[in-house]
Design a protein around this motif. Structure first.
Motif, PDB file in Angstrom:
ATOM      1  N   THR A   1      -0.535   0.368  -3.452  1.00  0.00           N
ATOM      2  CA  THR A   1       0.302  -0.283  -2.455  1.00  0.00           C
ATOM      3  C   THR A   1       0.418   0.652  -1.256  1.00  0.00           C
ATOM      4  O   THR A   1       0.986   1.740  -1.366  1.00  0.00           O
ATOM      5  N   PRO A   2      -0.160   0.254  -0.100  1.00  0.00           N
ATOM      6  CA  PRO A   2      -0.141   1.160   1.052  1.00  0.00           C
ATOM      7  C   PRO A   2       1.263   1.313   1.636  1.00  0.00           C
ATOM      8  O   PRO A   2       1.978   0.328   1.813  1.00  0.00           O
ATOM      9  N   THR A   3       1.633   2.553   1.906  1.00  0.00           N
ATOM     10  CA  THR A   3       2.920   2.812   2.558  1.00  0.00           C
ATOM     11  C   THR A   3       2.731   3.195   4.017  1.00  0.00           C
ATOM     12  O   THR A   3       3.703   3.457   4.710  1.00  0.00           O
ATOM     13  N   VAL A   4       1.470   3.217   4.470  1.00  0.00           N
ATOM     14  CA  VAL A   4       1.181   3.642   5.844  1.00  0.00           C
ATOM     15  C   VAL A   4       0.479   2.561   6.657  1.00  0.00           C
ATOM     16  O   VAL A   4      -0.055   2.837   7.719  1.00  0.00           O
ATOM     17  N   GLU A   5       0.504   1.336   6.168  1.00  0.00           N
ATOM     18  CA  GLU A   5      -0.069   0.235   6.942  1.00  0.00           C
ATOM     19  C   GLU A   5       0.825  -0.051   8.145  1.00  0.00           C
ATOM     20  O   GLU A   5       0.340  -0.339   9.238  1.00  0.00           O
ATOM     21  N   ALA A   6       2.117   0.021   7.945  1.00  0.00           N
ATOM     22  CA  ALA A   6       3.113  -0.118   9.017  1.00  0.00           C
ATOM     23  C   ALA A   6       4.361   0.639   8.568  1.00  0.00           C
ATOM     24  O   ALA A   6       4.925   0.336   7.519  1.00  0.00           O
ATOM     25  N   PHE A   7       4.763   1.648   9.342  1.00  0.00           N
ATOM     26  CA  PHE A   7       5.925   2.454   8.986  1.00  0.00           C
ATOM     27  C   PHE A   7       6.589   2.943  10.267  1.00  0.00           C
ATOM     28  O   PHE A   7       5.940   3.013  11.318  1.00  0.00           O
ATOM     29  N   PRO A   8       7.886   3.287  10.218  1.00  0.00           N
ATOM     30  CA  PRO A   8       8.556   3.783  11.420  1.00  0.00           C
ATOM     31  C   PRO A   8       7.899   5.089  11.895  1.00  0.00           C
ATOM     32  O   PRO A   8       7.700   6.006  11.112  1.00  0.00           O
ATOM     33  N   CYS A   9       7.538   5.137  13.172  1.00  0.00           N
ATOM     34  CA  CYS A   9       6.870   6.327  13.709  1.00  0.00           C
ATOM     35  C   CYS A   9       7.789   7.540  13.656  1.00  0.00           C
ATOM     36  O   CYS A   9       8.916   7.484  14.148  1.00  0.00           O
ATOM     37  N   PRO A  10       7.322   8.630  13.082  1.00  0.00           N
ATOM     38  CA  PRO A  10       8.095   9.875  13.100  1.00  0.00           C
ATOM     39  C   PRO A  10       7.818  10.643  14.401  1.00  0.00           C
ATOM     40  O   PRO A  10       7.204  11.713  14.387  1.00  0.00           O
ATOM     41  N   ALA A  11       8.243  10.081  15.515  1.00  0.00           N
ATOM     42  CA  ALA A  11       7.946  10.645  16.838  1.00  0.00           C
ATOM     43  C   ALA A  11       8.382  12.100  16.928  1.00  0.00           C
ATOM     44  O   ALA A  11       9.459  12.470  16.471  1.00  0.00           O
ATOM     45  N   GLY A  12       7.501  12.933  17.499  1.00  0.00           N
ATOM     46  CA  GLY A  12       7.788  14.346  17.662  1.00  0.00           C
ATOM     47  C   GLY A  12       7.545  15.171  16.412  1.00  0.00           C
ATOM     48  O   GLY A  12       7.754  16.378  16.418  1.00  0.00           O
ATOM     49  N   LYS A  13       7.081  14.560  15.340  1.00  0.00           N
ATOM     50  CA  LYS A  13       6.813  15.282  14.093  1.00  0.00           C
ATOM     51  C   LYS A  13       5.300  15.305  13.836  1.00  0.00           C
ATOM     52  O   LYS A  13       4.534  14.609  14.481  1.00  0.00           O
ATOM     53  N   VAL A  14       4.897  16.121  12.872  1.00  0.00           N
ATOM     54  CA  VAL A  14       3.491  16.233  12.497  1.00  0.00           C
ATOM     55  C   VAL A  14       3.327  15.691  11.080  1.00  0.00           C
ATOM     56  O   VAL A  14       4.038  16.102  10.167  1.00  0.00           O
ATOM     57  N   LEU A  15       2.387  14.749  10.923  1.00  0.00           N
ATOM     58  CA  LEU A  15       2.055  14.237   9.593  1.00  0.00           C
ATOM     59  C   LEU A  15       1.027  15.170   8.965  1.00  0.00           C
ATOM     60  O   LEU A  15       0.109  15.641   9.636  1.00  0.00           O
ATOM     61  N   HIS A  16       1.172  15.428   7.678  1.00  0.00           N
ATOM     62  CA  HIS A  16       0.258  16.286   6.926  1.00  0.00           C
ATOM     63  C   HIS A  16      -0.369  15.416   5.833  1.00  0.00           C
ATOM     64  O   HIS A  16       0.290  15.104   4.846  1.00  0.00           O
ATOM     65  N   TRP A  17      -1.606  15.019   6.047  1.00  0.00           N
ATOM     66  CA  TRP A  17      -2.277  14.073   5.162  1.00  0.00           C
ATOM     67  C   TRP A  17      -3.579  14.649   4.627  1.00  0.00           C
ATOM     68  O   TRP A  17      -4.113  15.627   5.130  1.00  0.00           O
ATOM     69  N   GLU A  18      -4.082  13.957   3.592  1.00  0.00           N
ATOM     70  CA  GLU A  18      -5.357  14.320   2.978  1.00  0.00           C
ATOM     71  C   GLU A  18      -6.134  13.047   2.659  1.00  0.00           C
ATOM     72  O   GLU A  18      -5.557  12.038   2.258  1.00  0.00           O
ATOM     73  N   ALA A  19      -7.450  13.094   2.831  1.00  0.00           N
ATOM     74  CA  ALA A  19      -8.350  12.011   2.446  1.00  0.00           C
ATOM     75  C   ALA A  19      -9.226  12.507   1.302  1.00  0.00           C
ATOM     76  O   ALA A  19      -9.734  13.629   1.358  1.00  0.00           O
ATOM     77  N   ALA A  20      -9.391  11.680   0.265  1.00  0.00           N
ATOM     78  CA  ALA A  20     -10.176  12.066  -0.906  1.00  0.00           C
ATOM     79  C   ALA A  20     -11.124  10.945  -1.308  1.00  0.00           C
ATOM     80  O   ALA A  20     -10.827   9.763  -1.097  1.00  0.00           O
ATOM     81  N   ALA A  21     -12.253  11.314  -1.894  1.00  0.00           N
ATOM     82  CA  ALA A  21     -13.254  10.346  -2.362  1.00  0.00           C
ATOM     83  C   ALA A  21     -12.704   9.544  -3.539  1.00  0.00           C
ATOM     84  O   ALA A  21     -11.785   9.978  -4.238  1.00  0.00           O
ATOM     85  N   VAL A  22     -13.296   8.369  -3.762  1.00  0.00           N
ATOM     86  CA  VAL A  22     -12.861   7.454  -4.823  1.00  0.00           C
ATOM     87  C   VAL A  22     -14.046   7.168  -5.744  1.00  0.00           C
ATOM     88  O   VAL A  22     -15.159   6.926  -5.276  1.00  0.00           O
ATOM     89  N   GLY A  23     -13.821   7.179  -7.041  1.00  0.00           N
ATOM     90  CA  GLY A  23     -14.871   6.829  -7.997  1.00  0.00           C
ATOM     91  C   GLY A  23     -15.751   8.018  -8.358  1.00  0.00           C
ATOM     92  O   GLY A  23     -15.488   9.158  -7.992  1.00  0.00           O
ATOM     93  N   ASP A  24     -16.831   7.730  -9.084  1.00  0.00           N
ATOM     94  CA  ASP A  24     -17.746   8.777  -9.552  1.00  0.00           C
ATOM     95  C   ASP A  24     -18.725   9.225  -8.482  1.00  0.00           C
ATOM     96  O   ASP A  24     -19.168  10.370  -8.482  1.00  0.00           O
ATOM     97  N   PHE A  25     -19.112   8.312  -7.584  1.00  0.00           N
ATOM     98  CA  PHE A  25     -20.046   8.646  -6.506  1.00  0.00           C
ATOM     99  C   PHE A  25     -19.521   8.028  -5.218  1.00  0.00           C
ATOM    100  O   PHE A  25     -19.471   6.802  -5.079  1.00  0.00           O
ATOM    101  N   ASP A  26     -19.111   8.887  -4.296  1.00  0.00           N
ATOM    102  CA  ASP A  26     -18.535   8.411  -3.044  1.00  0.00           C
ATOM    103  C   ASP A  26     -18.744   9.473  -1.969  1.00  0.00           C
ATOM    104  O   ASP A  26     -18.409  10.643  -2.186  1.00  0.00           O
ATOM    105  N   ILE A  27     -19.311   9.074  -0.845  1.00  0.00           N
ATOM    106  CA  ILE A  27     -19.530   9.988   0.277  1.00  0.00           C
ATOM    107  C   ILE A  27     -19.061   9.307   1.564  1.00  0.00           C
ATOM    108  O   ILE A  27     -19.515   8.204   1.887  1.00  0.00           O
ATOM    109  N   ASN A  28     -18.145   9.963   2.270  1.00  0.00           N
ATOM    110  CA  ASN A  28     -17.658   9.497   3.572  1.00  0.00           C
ATOM    111  C   ASN A  28     -17.664  10.699   4.503  1.00  0.00           C
ATOM    112  O   ASN A  28     -16.721  11.487   4.516  1.00  0.00           O
ATOM    113  N   ASN A  29     -18.757  10.871   5.256  1.00  0.00           N
ATOM    114  CA  ASN A  29     -18.861  11.947   6.245  1.00  0.00           C
ATOM    115  C   ASN A  29     -18.815  11.300   7.623  1.00  0.00           C
ATOM    116  O   ASN A  29     -19.776  10.643   8.042  1.00  0.00           O
TER     117      ASN A  29
END
Length: 185
Positions: free
Chosen positions: A136-164
């Motif tokens: 369930t996505p929590t970042v599709e639409a959320f109140p903007c944290p104006a003036g703050k920095v988001l700290h996020w990570e992207a990770a591969a899904v499944g046994d074989f996944d490449i996103n460069n």
């Protein structure tokens, strides 16, 4: 006639046109690092690299400053790519909120906290669409944290996944940035 000419000459000096306030925009990462899962080391980069392929596994860490202009607005995660990018396997990305506070100084570890969405590449649009059946996505639409920095990570899904995917580090005011961005409206 002299009065009219003098008045017209002064007119441009007295009129000012205010630039319209931005009603929407895109925040892009200020820092991006590739996290090597095996070594736990972080290396600065200019592209997202989420790979799960045999013994190789990487994720990508981001610092995304949200501008003050986004105050009172709604934000949403956006990730775009093209067929020219290196996309293989599931072509999916899991996004996480992380607990690090300064990616510039984070040389190892990812400090992963909680999942915020799963997205899958849509070749017809170039967007990574939200996959609601898995997370369930929590970042599709959320109140903007104006003036703050988001700290996020992207990770591969499944046994074989490449996103460069190369990352845009600026918003030109017209085009959706390539890679990860946070749209505000």
């Amino acid at each position: 006639m002299k009065f009219t000419t003098a008045a017209l000459a002064l007119l441009p000096a007295t009129l000012t046109v205010a630039a319209p306030a931005a009603t929407s925009g895109y925040a892009v990462p200020s820092v991006l690092k590739i996290h090597d899962i095996k070594t736990n080391l972080n290396k600065p980069s200019t592209f997202t690299s989420t790979v799960r392929n045999g013994n190789q596994e990487t994720s990508t860490l981001y610092d995304i400053p949200i501008p003050a202009a986004a105050a009172g607005r709604t934000c949403g995660l956006v990730f775009t790519a093209t067929a020219a990018d290196d996309l293989q396997g599931t072509r999916s990305i899991d996004f996480f909120k992380n607990l690090f506070t300064d990616l510039n100084s984070l040389t190892s570890g990812n400090r992963r906290d909680q999942g915020i969405s799963r997205n899958k590449f849509n070749p017809a649009t170039g967007n990574y669409d939200f996959v609601r059946s898995d997370v369930t996505p929590t970042v599709e639409a959320f109140p903007c944290p104006a003036g703050k920095v988001l700290h996020w990570e992207a990770a591969a899904v499944g046994d074989f996944d490449i996103n460069n995917v190369p990352q845009d580090f600026a918003y030109d005011g017209v085009h959706v940035p390539h890679g990860l961005s946070v749209r505000w409206w």
